[in-house]
Design an enzyme around this catalytic site. Structure first.
Site, PDB file in Angstrom:
ATOM      1  N   PHE A 184      -5.309   1.331   1.718  1.00  0.00           N
ATOM      2  CA  PHE A 184      -4.843   2.659   1.348  1.00  0.00           C
ATOM      3  C   PHE A 184      -5.188   3.655   2.443  1.00  0.00           C
ATOM      4  O   PHE A 184      -6.348   3.860   2.764  1.00  0.00           O
ATOM      5  CB  PHE A 184      -5.415   3.097  -0.001  1.00  0.00           C
ATOM      6  CG  PHE A 184      -4.598   4.193  -0.604  1.00  0.00           C
ATOM      7  CD1 PHE A 184      -3.396   3.897  -1.233  1.00  0.00           C
ATOM      8  CD2 PHE A 184      -5.005   5.518  -0.498  1.00  0.00           C
ATOM      9  CE1 PHE A 184      -2.610   4.914  -1.761  1.00  0.00           C
ATOM     10  CE2 PHE A 184      -4.224   6.537  -1.021  1.00  0.00           C
ATOM     11  CZ  PHE A 184      -3.031   6.233  -1.653  1.00  0.00           C
ATOM     12  N   ARG A 227      -4.151  15.311   2.930  1.00  0.00           N
ATOM     13  CA  ARG A 227      -2.907  15.442   3.714  1.00  0.00           C
ATOM     14  C   ARG A 227      -3.136  16.187   5.020  1.00  0.00           C
ATOM     15  O   ARG A 227      -2.406  16.021   5.985  1.00  0.00           O
ATOM     16  CB  ARG A 227      -1.836  16.210   2.925  1.00  0.00           C
ATOM     17  CG  ARG A 227      -1.321  15.491   1.689  1.00  0.00           C
ATOM     18  CD  ARG A 227      -0.050  16.178   1.199  1.00  0.00           C
ATOM     19  NE  ARG A 227       0.304  15.842  -0.173  1.00  0.00           N
ATOM     20  CZ  ARG A 227       1.008  14.779  -0.550  1.00  0.00           C
ATOM     21  NH1 ARG A 227       1.431  13.928   0.348  1.00  0.00           N
ATOM     22  NH2 ARG A 227       1.290  14.567  -1.818  1.00  0.00           N
ATOM     23  N   GLU A 269      10.226   9.835   5.888  1.00  0.00           N
ATOM     24  CA  GLU A 269       9.209   9.534   4.882  1.00  0.00           C
ATOM     25  C   GLU A 269       7.895   9.173   5.567  1.00  0.00           C
ATOM     26  O   GLU A 269       7.877   8.756   6.727  1.00  0.00           O
ATOM     27  CB  GLU A 269       9.762   8.379   4.030  1.00  0.00           C
ATOM     28  CG  GLU A 269       8.874   7.748   3.022  1.00  0.00           C
ATOM     29  CD  GLU A 269       8.415   8.622   1.867  1.00  0.00           C
ATOM     30  OE1 GLU A 269       7.902   9.718   2.120  1.00  0.00           O
ATOM     31  OE2 GLU A 269       8.513   8.152   0.716  1.00  0.00           O
ATOM     32  N   ASP A 270       6.789   9.333   4.847  1.00  0.00           N
ATOM     33  CA  ASP A 270       5.493   9.021   5.451  1.00  0.00           C
ATOM     34  C   ASP A 270       5.252   7.515   5.581  1.00  0.00           C
ATOM     35  O   ASP A 270       4.841   7.023   6.616  1.00  0.00           O
ATOM     36  CB  ASP A 270       4.336   9.695   4.675  1.00  0.00           C
ATOM     37  CG  ASP A 270       4.354   9.437   3.165  1.00  0.00           C
ATOM     38  OD1 ASP A 270       5.217   8.664   2.685  1.00  0.00           O
ATOM     39  OD2 ASP A 270       3.500  10.006   2.463  1.00  0.00           O
ATOM     40  N   ASP A 275       6.130   1.238   1.306  1.00  0.00           N
ATOM     41  CA  ASP A 275       5.196   0.258   0.734  1.00  0.00           C
ATOM     42  C   ASP A 275       5.992  -0.767  -0.074  1.00  0.00           C
ATOM     43  O   ASP A 275       6.460  -1.756   0.481  1.00  0.00           O
ATOM     44  CB  ASP A 275       4.168   1.021  -0.117  1.00  0.00           C
ATOM     45  CG  ASP A 275       3.099   0.129  -0.709  1.00  0.00           C
ATOM     46  OD1 ASP A 275       2.926  -1.007  -0.244  1.00  0.00           O
ATOM     47  OD2 ASP A 275       2.408   0.570  -1.657  1.00  0.00           O
TER      48      ASP A 275
HETATM   49  P1  IMP Z   1       7.047   2.729  -2.302  1.00  0.00           P
HETATM   50  O1  IMP Z   1       8.114   3.185  -3.256  1.00  0.00           O
HETATM   51  O2  IMP Z   1       6.091   1.786  -2.942  1.00  0.00           O
HETATM   52  O3  IMP Z   1       7.571   2.207  -0.996  1.00  0.00           O
HETATM   53  O4  IMP Z   1       6.116   3.960  -2.094  1.00  0.00           O
HETATM   54  C1  IMP Z   1       6.261   4.882  -1.146  1.00  0.00           C
HETATM   55  C2  IMP Z   1       5.372   6.055  -1.471  1.00  0.00           C
HETATM   56  O5  IMP Z   1       4.081   5.613  -1.913  1.00  0.00           O
HETATM   57  C3  IMP Z   1       5.123   6.872  -0.249  1.00  0.00           C
HETATM   58  O6  IMP Z   1       5.967   7.962  -0.200  1.00  0.00           O
HETATM   59  C4  IMP Z   1       3.698   7.321  -0.409  1.00  0.00           C
HETATM   60  O7  IMP Z   1       3.674   8.568  -1.068  1.00  0.00           O
HETATM   61  C5  IMP Z   1       3.050   6.348  -1.331  1.00  0.00           C
HETATM   62  N1  IMP Z   1       2.122   5.430  -0.618  1.00  0.00           N
HETATM   63  C6  IMP Z   1       2.255   4.098  -0.407  1.00  0.00           C
HETATM   64  N2  IMP Z   1       1.208   3.590   0.260  1.00  0.00           N
HETATM   65  C7  IMP Z   1       0.384   4.636   0.499  1.00  0.00           C
HETATM   66  C8  IMP Z   1      -0.889   4.760   1.177  1.00  0.00           C
HETATM   67  O8  IMP Z   1      -1.488   3.813   1.710  1.00  0.00           O
HETATM   68  N3  IMP Z   1      -1.407   6.012   1.210  1.00  0.00           N
HETATM   69  C9  IMP Z   1      -0.813   7.096   0.653  1.00  0.00           C
HETATM   70  N4  IMP Z   1       0.367   7.022   0.023  1.00  0.00           N
HETATM   71  C10 IMP Z   1       0.957   5.808  -0.059  1.00  0.00           C
HETATM   72 MG    MG Z   2       4.798  10.215  -0.630  1.00  0.00          MG
END
Ligand code: IMP
Ligand code: MG
Length: 178
Positions: free
Chosen positions: A150, A163, A97-98, A101
């Site tokens: 962000f 991207r 995963e990228d 968060d």
């Molecule tokens: P989570 O479920 O909140 O952990 O979200 C994870 C997803 O949120 C990642 O796969 C990203 O696509 C997106 N995401 C969270 N923070 C960022 C950011 O700073 N930039 C771009 N995408 C983010």
């Molecule tokens: Mg994502």
């Protein structure tokens, strides 16, 4: 695109080093296992493409598509839009995963694969935003931590753009507040 970036956090060279280090560790940890990389599209690309070329043991790859994000805020609901094709029973799954968060997306995906009788399920993330966490979920492999800002580039998007930047940078606030 460049004019929308406040500062560069990780250069091309930094990202290459991260992939190399993670690739070495993963190659070592999974040498006697049945490794399957499962990329979370679209953000895992190009990280996964670079990382897997530093993994020196046999592996399979597959991809899933989930949606949880709309613009800058996490919606809190994670939907599976595209499933994997391969049978993962008794396989050792490494989800790519990228960024992690809130932790919701990866927890949901990890549970999904654990229920399918995988031998093991772990997560490898390029970036970790620990201050964003709302549930207790952590990735086993993390490239590096980033502040609660962000970030875009190298697979990470804002409304599907940026991207293709070759680096990871902080997006200017005026872009998402306008
Ligand atoms: P989570 O479920 O909140 O952990 O979200 C994870 C997803 O949120 C990642 O796969 C990203 O696509 C997106 N995401 C969270 N923070 C960022 C950011 O700073 N930039 C771009 N995408 C983010
Ligand atoms: Mg994502």
């Amino acid at each position: 695109m460049e004019k929308d970036i406040k500062k560069i956090l990780l250069s091309k060279e930094d990202l290459d080093l991260i992939c190399k280090k993670l690739g070495n560790t993963i190659s070592n940890d999974y040498k006697d296992k049945e490794l399957v990389l499962i990329g979370v599209l679209n953000g895992c690309n190009p990280f996964m493409a670079d990382l897997m070329r530093y993994i020196t043991i046999p592996l399979n790859v597959d991809y899933i598509v989930v949606s949880s994000y709309h613009g800058k805020e996490s919606s809190g609901v994670v939907n599976l839009k595209k499933d994997i094709y391969i049978d993962i029973e008794n396989k050792d799954i490494l989800i790519i995963e990228d960024i992690i968060d809130t932790g919701r997306t990866l927890q949901m995906i990890s549970e999904l694969f654990s229920h399918r009788k995988a031998n093991s399920v772990e997560v490898c993330c390029l970036l970790d935003k620990p201050e964003g966490r709302v549930i207790d979920f952590n990735a086993k492999y993390v490239g590096t931590s980033v502040p609660k800002e962000f970030v875009v580039g190298y697979g990470l998007d804002y409304n599907e753009y940026y991207r293709n930047l070759p680096y990871v940078g902080v997006l200017k606030e005026e872009i998402y507040t306008k």
